[in-house]
Enzyme design. Structure first.
Site, mmCIF file in Angstrom:
data_model
loop_
_atom_site.group_PDB
_atom_site.id
_atom_site.type_symbol
_atom_site.label_atom_id
_atom_site.label_comp_id
_atom_site.label_asym_id
_atom_site.label_seq_id
_atom_site.Cartn_x
_atom_site.Cartn_y
_atom_site.Cartn_z
ATOM 1 N N HIS A 1 -0.506 0.426 16.350
ATOM 2 C CA HIS A 1 0.583 0.689 15.404
ATOM 3 C C HIS A 1 1.912 0.608 16.165
ATOM 4 C CE1 HIS A 1 -2.804 2.301 13.207
ATOM 5 N NE2 HIS A 1 -2.080 2.459 12.130
ATOM 6 N N GLU B 1 -5.044 -6.173 2.921
ATOM 7 C CA GLU B 1 -3.904 -6.941 3.433
ATOM 8 C C GLU B 1 -4.018 -8.433 3.162
ATOM 9 O OE1 GLU B 1 -5.354 -4.544 5.308
ATOM 10 O OE2 GLU B 1 -3.759 -3.050 5.445
ATOM 11 N N GLU C 1 0.836 -1.203 0.000
ATOM 12 C CA GLU C 1 0.000 0.000 0.000
ATOM 13 C C GLU C 1 0.868 1.249 0.000
ATOM 14 O OE1 GLU C 1 -2.019 -0.841 3.611
ATOM 15 O OE2 GLU C 1 -3.041 -2.584 2.773
ATOM 16 N N ASP D 1 1.490 -4.426 12.818
ATOM 17 C CA ASP D 1 0.202 -4.787 13.414
ATOM 18 C C ASP D 1 -0.793 -5.302 12.374
ATOM 19 O OD1 ASP D 1 0.516 -2.984 16.241
ATOM 20 O OD2 ASP D 1 1.605 -2.290 14.479
ATOM 21 N N PHE D 2 -0.643 -4.835 11.124
ATOM 22 C CA PHE D 2 -1.576 -5.255 10.080
ATOM 23 C C PHE D 2 -1.309 -6.695 9.620
ATOM 24 C CE2 PHE D 2 -1.515 -0.528 8.500
ATOM 25 C CZ PHE D 2 -1.921 -0.104 9.755
ATOM 26 N N GLN E 1 2.272 -1.729 5.988
ATOM 27 C CA GLN E 1 2.664 -0.406 6.495
ATOM 28 C C GLN E 1 3.085 -0.452 7.957
ATOM 29 O OE1 GLN E 1 -0.099 2.687 5.526
ATOM 30 N NE2 GLN E 1 0.668 2.702 3.447
#
Lengths: 339, 319
Positions: free
Chosen positions: A131, A63, A29, A88-89, A85
């Site tokens: 994050h 994701e 992204e 955490d994602f 990014q």
């Protein structure tokens, strides 16, 4: 010999491998939208100028798809470098990483290779709980994934190049405070170590740790930002007559146990420092392994210094309290010397 | 569309193989000589054969927890599939995959992905790979009706569409996600309508008529090979047996069951062959016998194959 930040070193690794192998490509992204950021921490900034937007592929905010597409492309002849990014994602893409990326080679009886790289920034940086996490421990628990965590520019380039050439899925954990991102992506209170990176090509093998500082009394094993916090602690401790040896394992899977064993033969004390939360973090596994294979070299219990078992809080005073500081590491070392 | 005699007989033969392979496994499973669990595809043979018949081994397929029909139609060898069911080292996954992960990359069949919709993002990546390597290969991505409610469905449909990837999403709508009827979980009648939300053509097809499936497949394949992008096909079908082992389908309406069981894809195909003089009863009998013989031979092959050494479990974690 150039002096590079970690973000620049990672970018150079990607650039070199993309030049060498036309099958290598990046997806993620905002990785290089014209006029954009070059990824959340500038690692892929400007690469589309050389390689075009087909090979530096900006994706929707999807994701699950990013990770799954990396798996599918890797299984069929491409070498994707996927980007998330914030680490955490990774939880959004967990099914694709844990159930597909890590298992395709095994489920096919060894017929299929999955040469993909999954890059993820970790570390607490006053962005609050979603994050901030250091997720290395989760991923070391999944057989079939290799886990690397470069803490210097030299390592970042050499390890990422090795990761890109590996025939297995490799998860790269990068620390937000170590990137050295510039411009409006610069981090407050970042360490941003700049390091020498050779002009000639080099690779760093997985499973080979390095000694960041030599010492006699205590061995500290630490990764990413905690390497630097431990080095700071070692300065404090030296003034008090305690000599610390610091090992940066550089890769968690595979892990260089030999280097730790060699060190504790000399120091007979071990502290593991991690930014991951304490319970079942990767440090717990290292402690257990060393207790099994190195117990008789030790004169004191193995100690872990880790983030407390709470979500990362926003308030800087609380965040600094939760994440291991140099002072906390030094205190643990002093206590250990007295035990 | 008119099929040639050779093609329609060959498609019937493949469907007959899938039906009898599954039936044979069902009985061996009940006899207790086969480990694991089973998710069978009797009743959905026309979907697999109609979609995959015209592909080459360089084209790809992703499958689901119900993969036997897809794999046989894609060209995974009968012997190696049967051996995998018997957990033997000669299995298509060397005993490491099992019923829910059968596949053989050498014929373009990825190991089946048994997480609902889990194969869809992977198919996007395969499509991306076909496109980036500048091939004209395509990927057929099978999913069930239940998969259309997963987040991975949304992300994959959107990405395939914006990048014009050569992916054909094939939703076999057999009316049930395990025991849950489709009307309990989807508000619209046709899942194919969802394709419009991604700017992708969507089409409803009679999934029990192999020629109709093949006709829709042909159009989608041409579109994909020409770089015009993905297609979503919803094949309306029905499974003739339970979701998995020990499922007597107590949740199904008997009237619905009767209506669908009468629409047997094998009978429909056979009647078409006879009615259009594309084959005789004798010809059909003869190919059926040939298939049954090959299944018996596969069972013998599987039974007589060696089990993997237990320690073999430690290999292939990494490539």
């Amino acid at each position: 010999m150039a002096k590079l930040s970690i973000a620049e070193a990672l970018r150079e690794a990607i650039r070199e491998e993309m030049r060498l192998n036309e099958r290598v490509f990046c997806l993620g992204e905002d990785i290089d939208v014209d006029g954009g950021f070059g990824g959340a921490f500038t690692v892929t900034l400007g690469l589309s100028k050389e390689f075009g937007h087909e090979r530096i592929l900006d994706t929707p905010i999807s994701e699950i798809m990013i990770a799954g597409a990396a798996v599918g492309a890797a299984m069929t002849g491409m070498v994707p470098i996927a980007d998330v990014q914030y680490g955490d994602f990774l939880f959004c893409m967990m099914d694709q990483l844990a159930n597909n990326a890590a298992k395709m080679t095994y489920m096919s009886g060894g017929a299929i290779k999955v040469p993909m790289v999954m890059r993820a920034p970790v570390g607490a940086t006053t962005r609050g709980a979603q994050h901030a996490q250091s997720l290395e421990g989760f991923f070391t628990h999944i057989p079939g994934l290799k886990i690397i965590c470069p803490s210097t520019a030299y390592d970042a380039k050499g390890l990422l190049k090795t990761a890109i050439r590996d025939n297995n899925p490799v998860v790269v954990f990068e620390h937000k405070l170590l990137y050295g991102s510039k411009g409006n992506r610069a981090e407050k209170s970042a360490l941003s170590p700049v390091g020498e990176v050779p002009d000639e090509e080099y690779l760093i093998p997985f499973g080979k740790g390095v000694v960041r500082r030599e010492g006699r009394d205590i061995t500290i094993v630490a990764n990413l930002l905690m390497v630097y916090r431990s080095l700071e602690a070692a300065e404090i401790l030296e003034n008090e007559g305690i000599s610390v040896e610091i090992i940066d394992p550089r890769t968690l899977v595979p892990f260089d146990y030999d280097l730790v064993i060699e060190s504790i033969k000399k120091t007979s004390r071990l502290i593991i420092v991690e930014e991951d939360t304490r319970t079942n973090g990767w440090g717990a596994e290292i402690a257990a392994q060393i207790a099994e294979i190195g117990f008789y070299y030790l004169d004191a219990p193995i100690v872990r210094v880790a983030s407390y078992d709470v979500p990362i809080p926003f308030a800087p005073v609380m965040e600094n309290f939760v994440v291991p500081s140099a002072a906390r590491i030094a205190d643990a070392a002093k206590k250990l010397m007295k035990s | 569309m008119k099929a040639t005699k050779e093609k329609i007989l060959s498609m019937y033969k493949q469907m007959f193989l899938i039906r009898n392979y599954e039936d044979k496994i069902y009985f061996m499973f009940l006899e207790g000589i086969m480990p694991g669990t089973i998710h069978q595809c009797q009743g959905q043979e026309a979907c697999a054969v109609g979609m995959l018949f015209d592909l080459s081994k360089d084209d790809y397929m992703t499958s689901t927890h119900r993969p036997a029909g897809h794999c046989l139609a894609k060209g995974v060898s009968l012997d190696s599939m049967m051996a995998e069911m018997f957990a033997k080292s000669t299995g298509c996954c060397k005993g490491k995959g099992g019923a829910m992960h059968t596949g053989d990359i050498s014929v373009g069949a990825l190991p089946a992905i048994a997480i609902t919709a889990g194969g869809m993002p992977v198919a996007v990546g395969v499509g991306l790979s076909c496109k980036m390597r500048k091939t004209d290969n395509v990927v057929v991505c099978f999913l069930g009706d239940g998969a259309s409610n997963e987040g991975a469905f949304h992300e994959s449909m959107n990405a395939a569409s914006i990048w014009n990837l050569p992916v054909i999403f094939v939703c076999e709508n057999n009316l049930y996600g395990a025991s849950t009827h489709i009307t309990q979980v989807i508000k619209i009648e046709n899942i194919a309508d969802r394709a419009a939300g991604y700017g992708m053509p969507g089409e409803v097809v009679d999934g029990n008529d192999v020629l109709k499936v093949n006709d829709a497949a042909t159009r989608a394949i041409v579109r994909a090979r020409n770089g015009e992008g993905p297609t979503f096909l919803e094949l309306k079908t029905y499974r003739r047996r339970g979701h998995s082992r020990n499922d007597s389908c107590g949740y199904r309406d008997k009237g619905e069951e009767k209506e669908w069981l009468e629409k047997d894809p094998l009978t429909i195909c056979k009647n078409y062959i006879l009615k259009n003089n594309l084959g005789t009863v004798e010809e059909i009998d003869s190919l059926e016998k040939e298939v049954l013989k090959s299944i018996e031979a596969a069972v013998e092959y599987a039974k007589s194959s060696p089990s993997p050494a237990p320690e073999e479990a430690l290999n292939n974690v990494f490539y």
